[in-house]
Design a protein around this motif. Structure first.
Motif, PDB file in Angstrom:
ATOM      1  N   ALA A  86       4.159   2.499  -4.156  1.00 36.90           N
ATOM      2  CA  ALA A  86       3.706   1.841  -5.380  1.00 36.90           C
ATOM      3  C   ALA A  86       2.205   1.586  -5.329  1.00 36.90           C
ATOM      4  O   ALA A  86       1.479   1.833  -6.305  1.00 36.90           O
ATOM      5  N   GLU A  87       1.724   1.127  -4.190  1.00 38.85           N
ATOM      6  CA  GLU A  87       0.295   0.851  -4.050  1.00 38.85           C
ATOM      7  C   GLU A  87      -0.526   2.133  -4.172  1.00 38.85           C
ATOM      8  O   GLU A  87      -1.580   2.153  -4.822  1.00 38.85           O
ATOM      9  N   GLN A  88      -0.027   3.211  -3.569  1.00 39.43           N
ATOM     10  CA  GLN A  88      -0.727   4.493  -3.664  1.00 39.43           C
ATOM     11  C   GLN A  88      -0.811   4.983  -5.100  1.00 39.43           C
ATOM     12  O   GLN A  88      -1.776   5.669  -5.483  1.00 39.43           O
ATOM     13  N   GLN A  89       0.187   4.650  -5.913  1.00 35.74           N
ATOM     14  CA  GLN A  89       0.197   5.058  -7.308  1.00 35.74           C
ATOM     15  C   GLN A  89      -0.532   4.050  -8.201  1.00 35.74           C
ATOM     16  O   GLN A  89      -0.578   4.223  -9.422  1.00 35.74           O
ATOM     17  N   GLY A  90      -1.088   3.011  -7.615  1.00 34.25           N
ATOM     18  CA  GLY A  90      -1.797   2.003  -8.393  1.00 34.25           C
ATOM     19  C   GLY A  90      -0.886   1.119  -9.216  1.00 34.25           C
ATOM     20  O   GLY A  90      -1.299   0.604 -10.267  1.00 34.25           O
ATOM     21  N   LEU A  91       0.340   0.916  -8.731  1.00 31.58           N
ATOM     22  CA  LEU A  91       1.319   0.132  -9.485  1.00 31.58           C
ATOM     23  C   LEU A  91       1.536  -1.225  -8.832  1.00 31.58           C
ATOM     24  O   LEU A  91       2.018  -1.314  -7.696  1.00 31.58           O
ATOM     25  N   GLY A  92       1.191  -2.282  -9.545  1.00 28.86           N
ATOM     26  CA  GLY A  92       1.590  -3.617  -9.142  1.00 28.86           C
ATOM     27  C   GLY A  92       2.956  -3.906  -9.732  1.00 28.86           C
ATOM     28  O   GLY A  92       3.244  -3.532 -10.874  1.00 28.86           O
ATOM     29  N   ILE A  93       3.829  -4.544  -8.974  1.00 31.74           N
ATOM     30  CA  ILE A  93       5.204  -4.757  -9.424  1.00 31.74           C
ATOM     31  C   ILE A  93       5.306  -6.098 -10.153  1.00 31.74           C
ATOM     32  O   ILE A  93       5.083  -7.161  -9.572  1.00 31.74           O
ATOM     33  N   ASP A  94       5.653  -6.028 -11.425  1.00 33.85           N
ATOM     34  CA  ASP A  94       5.828  -7.220 -12.261  1.00 33.85           C
ATOM     35  C   ASP A  94       7.292  -7.608 -12.416  1.00 33.85           C
ATOM     36  O   ASP A  94       7.611  -8.772 -12.644  1.00 33.85           O
ATOM     37  N   VAL A  95       8.164  -6.608 -12.323  1.00 37.65           N
ATOM     38  CA  VAL A  95       9.599  -6.823 -12.462  1.00 37.65           C
ATOM     39  C   VAL A  95      10.292  -6.138 -11.283  1.00 37.65           C
ATOM     40  O   VAL A  95      10.001  -4.979 -10.978  1.00 37.65           O
ATOM     41  N   LEU A  96      11.183  -6.858 -10.623  1.00 37.29           N
ATOM     42  CA  LEU A  96      11.982  -6.292  -9.540  1.00 37.29           C
ATOM     43  C   LEU A  96      13.452  -6.439  -9.902  1.00 37.29           C
ATOM     44  O   LEU A  96      13.920  -7.549 -10.166  1.00 37.29           O
TER      45      LEU A  96
END
Length: 265
Positions: free
Chosen positions: A77-87
């Motif tokens: 996720a970090e490599q794709q530039g995605l911060g997780i808002d919903v799990l």
């Protein structure tokens, strides 16, 4: 921050409730990181979501019984530039053999998949949610969490853990804008019983006991958005849970929140 730029991480996303959550959130403009073992199923689902909703979908094939998997998922996720808002901690299974006769590696995998992995994923994404002052976590528990223990099964104990810890996390995190909900469905039409080899038994259950995954997901998502720490979807399931649980869930939540002598000030 609007919903269109928020990202949802969904485990067990290749079928059933997980795939239904993916469709539900894609239709509402969320970016998705879909995780499951079956890469081909994930890629097919992602293609559908892109076609029907124009959603951005990343897929990551991972065996969540592997202790290294949670870190690998979030590194991706970090490599794709995605911060997780919903799990959405949805991945799960249920063993069928007796406790004493089941190989330890199978029991350990069940515990890793449904206890350690979802706990670690939540622990890893919460700091970012706290920084943004917004987050939603849905943990798949079960109506079984309200039931008496069943011989041999770890499942009821695991789902009780999910029910209890979800409420504990919600108490702690709600002041930071993070809602945590234990979603506790009953019998839901999905591949779960096929995978577990219990389809014949399931097919003999009365139709009134069954829900479609779309109904489960819709009620569960509405609950987490409203800040409800526990969601038992469907009238039949609500009645069943109330009958099995001496203290109403809502009262138990508030009693635990108010009377905990060990809470941090």
């Amino acid at each position: 921050m609007t919903a269109s730029v928020r990202t949802a991480l969904i485990t067990g996303a290749s079928a059933g409730i997980g795939a239904t959550f993916a469709r539900h959130l894609a239709a509402r403009g969320y970016r998705l990181l879909l995780v499951a073992r079956r890469a081909d199923r994930l890629e097919a689902l992602a293609a559908q979501l892109v076609e029907h909703h124009g959603a951005r979908c990343e897929v990551f094939a991972a065996d969540l019984t592997d202790p290294a998997a949670p870190a690998a998922v979030l590194d991706h996720a970090e490599q794709q530039g995605l911060g997780i808002d919903v799990l959405v901690n949805n991945a799960g299974l249920s063993g069928r053999g007796t406790f004493a006769e089941t190989p330890w590696q199978d029991l350990a995998a069940e515990i890793q998949l449904m206890v350690t992995t979802p706990t670690e994923l939540a622990h890893r994404v919460v700091p970012g949610m706290k920084k943004n002052r917004w987050g939603r976590i849905v943990n798949l528990s079960s109506l079984a969490a309200f039931a008496p223990p069943a011989a041999s099964l770890l499942y009821t104990g695991i789902k009780s853990y999910t029910l209890n810890t979800s409420q504990a996390w919600d108490m702690e995190l709600k002041p930071h804008g993070i809602h945590v909900t234990a979603l506790c469905p009953g019998f839901t039409r999905s591949e779960f019983h096929d995978v577990m080899g219990t389809r014949d038994e399931a097919d003999h259950l009365p139709k009134i006991l069954w829900q479609e995954p779309e109904a489960v997901v819709a009620e569960g998502w509405a609950a987490v958005m409203k800040g409800k720490p526990v969601c038992v979807p469907g009238l039949v399931n609500k009645v069943s849970a109330a009958a099995m649980k001496p203290m109403p869930t809502r009262l138990g939540y508030h009693a635990g929140k108010a009377l905990n002598p060990f809470k941090n000030s």
